[in-house]
Design a protein around this motif. Structure first.
Motif, PDB file in Angstrom:
ATOM      1  N   ALA A   5       0.814  -1.218   0.000  1.00 42.25           N
ATOM      2  CA  ALA A   5       0.000   0.000   0.000  1.00 42.25           C
ATOM      3  C   ALA A   5       0.849   1.269   0.000  1.00 42.25           C
ATOM      4  O   ALA A   5       0.304   2.376  -0.064  1.00 42.25           O
ATOM      5  CB  ALA A   5      -0.924  -0.004   1.211  1.00 42.25           C
ATOM      6  N   GLY A   6       2.170   1.112   0.081  1.00 43.45           N
ATOM      7  CA  GLY A   6       3.051   2.274   0.073  1.00 43.45           C
ATOM      8  C   GLY A   6       2.992   3.095   1.338  1.00 43.45           C
ATOM      9  O   GLY A   6       3.233   4.307   1.314  1.00 43.45           O
ATOM     10  N   ILE A   7       2.696   2.443   2.474  1.00 43.66           N
ATOM     11  CA  ILE A   7       2.581   3.147   3.757  1.00 43.66           C
ATOM     12  C   ILE A   7       3.923   3.120   4.480  1.00 43.66           C
ATOM     13  O   ILE A   7       4.565   2.066   4.597  1.00 43.66           O
ATOM     14  CB  ILE A   7       1.487   2.508   4.628  1.00 43.66           C
ATOM     15  CG1 ILE A   7       0.124   2.667   3.944  1.00 43.66           C
ATOM     16  CG2 ILE A   7       1.460   3.124   6.021  1.00 43.66           C
ATOM     17  CD1 ILE A   7      -0.988   1.922   4.621  1.00 43.66           C
ATOM     18  N   GLU A   8       4.339   4.270   4.961  1.00 38.45           N
ATOM     19  CA  GLU A   8       5.618   4.392   5.659  1.00 38.45           C
ATOM     20  C   GLU A   8       5.637   3.488   6.892  1.00 38.45           C
ATOM     21  O   GLU A   8       4.711   3.500   7.703  1.00 38.45           O
ATOM     22  CB  GLU A   8       5.822   5.849   6.084  1.00 38.45           C
ATOM     23  CG  GLU A   8       7.111   6.095   6.861  1.00 38.45           C
ATOM     24  CD  GLU A   8       7.203   7.516   7.386  1.00 38.45           C
ATOM     25  OE1 GLU A   8       8.141   7.786   8.165  1.00 38.45           O
ATOM     26  OE2 GLU A   8       6.339   8.352   7.036  1.00 38.45           O
ATOM     27  N   HIS A   9       6.701   2.717   7.024  1.00 41.34           N
ATOM     28  CA  HIS A   9       6.815   1.865   8.203  1.00 41.34           C
ATOM     29  C   HIS A   9       8.270   1.508   8.464  1.00 41.34           C
ATOM     30  O   HIS A   9       9.109   1.528   7.560  1.00 41.34           O
ATOM     31  CB  HIS A   9       5.982   0.588   8.046  1.00 41.34           C
ATOM     32  CG  HIS A   9       6.444  -0.318   6.942  1.00 41.34           C
ATOM     33  ND1 HIS A   9       6.131  -0.101   5.618  1.00 41.34           N
ATOM     34  CD2 HIS A   9       7.201  -1.448   6.965  1.00 41.34           C
ATOM     35  CE1 HIS A   9       6.663  -1.054   4.867  1.00 41.34           C
ATOM     36  NE2 HIS A   9       7.323  -1.882   5.661  1.00 41.34           N
TER      37      HIS A   9
END
Length: 646
Positions: free
Chosen positions: A604-608
């Motif tokens: 999802a391209g979510i920063e983590h």
């Protein structure tokens, strides 16, 4: 009975240690990552020696200390082993259990073996377990340890190939030779035994695979077991604890008149039950025994701070406890051990900001002297003040918890805050006690909010069961409501709040940013569950009928609902940056949980951020690994909230 919190009528002279000098330097993260230096300090029955679990060369050892000169020696287990627990079985002999490292896991695993040693180092030998007798069983002490005619009661849980356990045997063991004689076999799997003051096994109880409690009783040795309480038949949830001095009455933990929890008396002859104490906010949290261990003089509970209720206000133990509480106002005082005659008593003083110090009270001199500090490198004055809180959930349910403020900022407003969610979740709770995670965060300038959401322990069976089938729903609402309460109080800056937790708390942290994407600025999931359906196939819980039934009871079986409440299936709702912390040897919540969420976040391209330690299990054990984790957490929080530690 007299209910007390902090009152006393005895004056004591105390020989106290000089407090540490206060410095302005930031408390090192390593200080919070270190294991407790001393634990479970107990005096010998004759008052000549102390025994304690201590950390020596990064290993939990048994320390035996001569009180006259405070000299002694350390009992080191086999290589890779650590001491778990110990018991005085005579004035000169101690039994202890060990844990050992297995495979790549850095945290030792309890092996179910019992060892013994004399105070002079002689007589050391394996007493029970496969190294002692070749029997594949898990051995444990029947608590409290009672020695009669040189023999002590132990329980043996034999490995029979079943994942649901076996019917344990109560064995009377010679404390010198290890010779055993079976004196009882439990009528139910995985039972715990309770003996009377003559050392006769009288109760056996356990929760069955249906998670219903059954309590069996027998009148005397050799008598048939009789089922006296059966939760599956509508009986109340009961747990036998001990007997009165004459063995005619048994003490039970019971629901009490308010349904929160209580202490009941059960007449052995008439089988009539009478409630002695009922908690209004919190359930029973412990018993205070007489010096000779044959009766109960007081009980403990923790609605917010610790509270003590005297069962026998004229008992010398009660009078001493009240006097000690007066000398340490605002602290939690617990008598941890004593000589049989009560001439010498070891007690622990602790609080939400104080890890605790053991003291020795001498009845002849009427003085208490300092023995050992559990974390001597921690200065309580430099820790955050921990205050109990109460609030109402959106449906009116009363919730309790704790708020830890940064040191020196007890009255501050608009602080960055971390909501710290406990694991479990069922039957587990946060306490008014020193928590290294909460204090680490407070030391970096964060207010730390902990709430005992529905499902938590400590507030009665109904409160715990109110959390069944409520993962990601009402349980999560309670955490949200507590967060909004802190904002309404002015404590938290609504633009600088993050959520963190381990195990179930890791789930709640990620579910928090799924359900409330505009409330939290970041989430840290520590050995957390992120796919609820995976719990039915991965990890150690579903490997038995007991565990499988547990999941059905607390989670439910609707796969669509479980998916809808799984953070890994709902990453599209997440706006905040995420940090995931995973132990490669975790058997309870295997790494696949974190890996599944990591893959979904990446897609999802979510920063983590990802922190994986191959040798850690369900929680980081190695001090260096824990320190590194703390450093990465602090840096992540600062980036996410824009906060800088003071």
């Amino acid at each position: 009975m007299v209910s007390i919190r902090w009152l006393a009528n005895v004056t004591l002279a105390l020989a106290l240690a000089t407090p540490c000098a206060h410095g302005a330097a930031e408390v090192p993260l390593a200080d919070f990552a270190r294991h407790q230096q001393y634990d479970d300090v107990q005096i010998s029955p004759d008052g000549e020696h102390l025994a304690a679990i201590s950390i020596v060369d990064d290993t939990r050892m048994l320390s035996l200390i001569r009180l006259s000169d405070m000299k002694g020696f350390n009992v080191k287990p086999r290589d890779g082993g650590e001491v778990v627990e110990f018991w005085w079985v005579s004035p000169t002999r101690v039994f202890y259990s060990i844990a050992e490292r297995t495979g790549a896991l850095v945290q030792p695993t309890h092996m179910g073996e019992l060892y013994a040693v004399n105070v002079d180092g002689s007589g050391k030998r394996a007493m029970a377990g496969y190294r002692a007798d070749g029997e594949w069983s898990f051995a444990d002490m029947v608590r409290p340890a009672q020695v009669i005619d040189g023999r002590v009661l132990i329980a043996r849980y034999r490995w029979n190939g079943s994942t649901d356990g076996s019917h344990p045997s109560a064995m009377r063991m010679d404390i010198a030779s290890g010779a055993e004689k079976e004196v009882a076999v439990a009528p139910i799997r995985n039972a715990a035994f309770v003996a009377d003051n003559d050392g006769e096994v009288r109760f056996a109880y356990a929760d069955g695979t249906d998670h219903k409690r059954r309590v069996y009783h027998r009148l005397k040795a050799g008598s048939e077991w009789q089922l006296v309480f059966d939760e599956s038949k509508g009986d109340a949830l009961m747990r036998p604890l001990a007997f009165t001095r004459d063995n005619r009455v048994a003490w039970f933990e019971c629901p009490g008149s308010h349904g929160v929890g209580g202490l009941c008396r059960w007449d052995v002859e008439t089988r009539k039950l009478a409630t002695l104490w009922s908690g209004k906010e919190a359930e029973l949290d412990g018993l205070v025994r007489s010096f000779d261990r044959k009766d109960i003089v007081a009980l403990r509970s923790m609605p917010g701070r610790s509270a003590v209720t005297l069962v026998d206000k004229e008992a010398p133990e009660s009078k001493l406890l009240v006097g000690l509480m007066q000398q340490f106002p605002g602290e939690d005082v617990q008598i941890t051990s004593s000589t049989i005659d009560g001439k010498k008593v070891v007690f622990l003083v602790s609080s939400g900001r104080d890890p605790g110090t053991y003291y020795l009270f001498d009845a002849d001199s009427r003085k208490a002297s300092l023995l050992l500090a559990r974390r001597p490198w921690i200065d309580p004055a430099r820790m955050g003040v921990v205050e109990p809180i109460t609030l109402a959930a959106r449906d009116g349910l009363a919730l309790h918890g704790y708020l830890t403020m940064p040191p020196g900022k007890q009255e501050a407003k608009g602080l960055p805050m971390v909501v710290y969610v406990h694991g479990g979740p069922y039957g587990v709770r946060d306490y008014w006690e020193f928590d290294p995670y909460a204090q680490m965060l407070a030391s970096r300038g964060y207010a730390v909010l902990q709430v005992n959401f529905r499902g938590s322990g400590g507030y009665g069976d109904a409160f715990m069961k109110a959390g069944f089938h409520e993962w990601g729903a009402k349980m999560q609402d309670d955490v949200t409501d507590a967060t909004r309460w802190a904002i309404a109080q002015g404590t938290a800056d609504p633009k600088r709040i993050c959520i963190f937790g381990g195990s179930y708390g890791g789930y709640a942290a990620l579910q928090g940013v799924v359900r409330e994407p505009d409330l939290y600025r970041c989430a840290i999931g520590y050995v957390g569950v992120y796919d609820l359906n995976l719990m039915y196939s991965r990890g150690d819980i579903p490997q038995s009928m007991y565990g499988d039934n547990y999941l059905k009871m607390v989670l439910g079986e609707d796969q669509a609902v479980l998916r809808a409440r799984s953070p890994a299936a709902n990453v599209d709702r997440i706006k905040a940056p995420v940090m995931l912390i995973v132990g490669g040897q975790d058997k309870r919540v295997p790494p696949v949980q974190g890996q599944t969420l990591r893959a979904a976040l990446g897609k999802a391209g979510i920063e983590h951020e990802w922190l994986y330690q191959r040798t850690e299990g369900h929680g980081f054990y190695d001090e260096k690994n824990a320190e590194d984790m703390f450093a990465k957490m602090v840096a992540f929080l600062e980036r996410s909230t824009g906060s800088v530690a003071p």
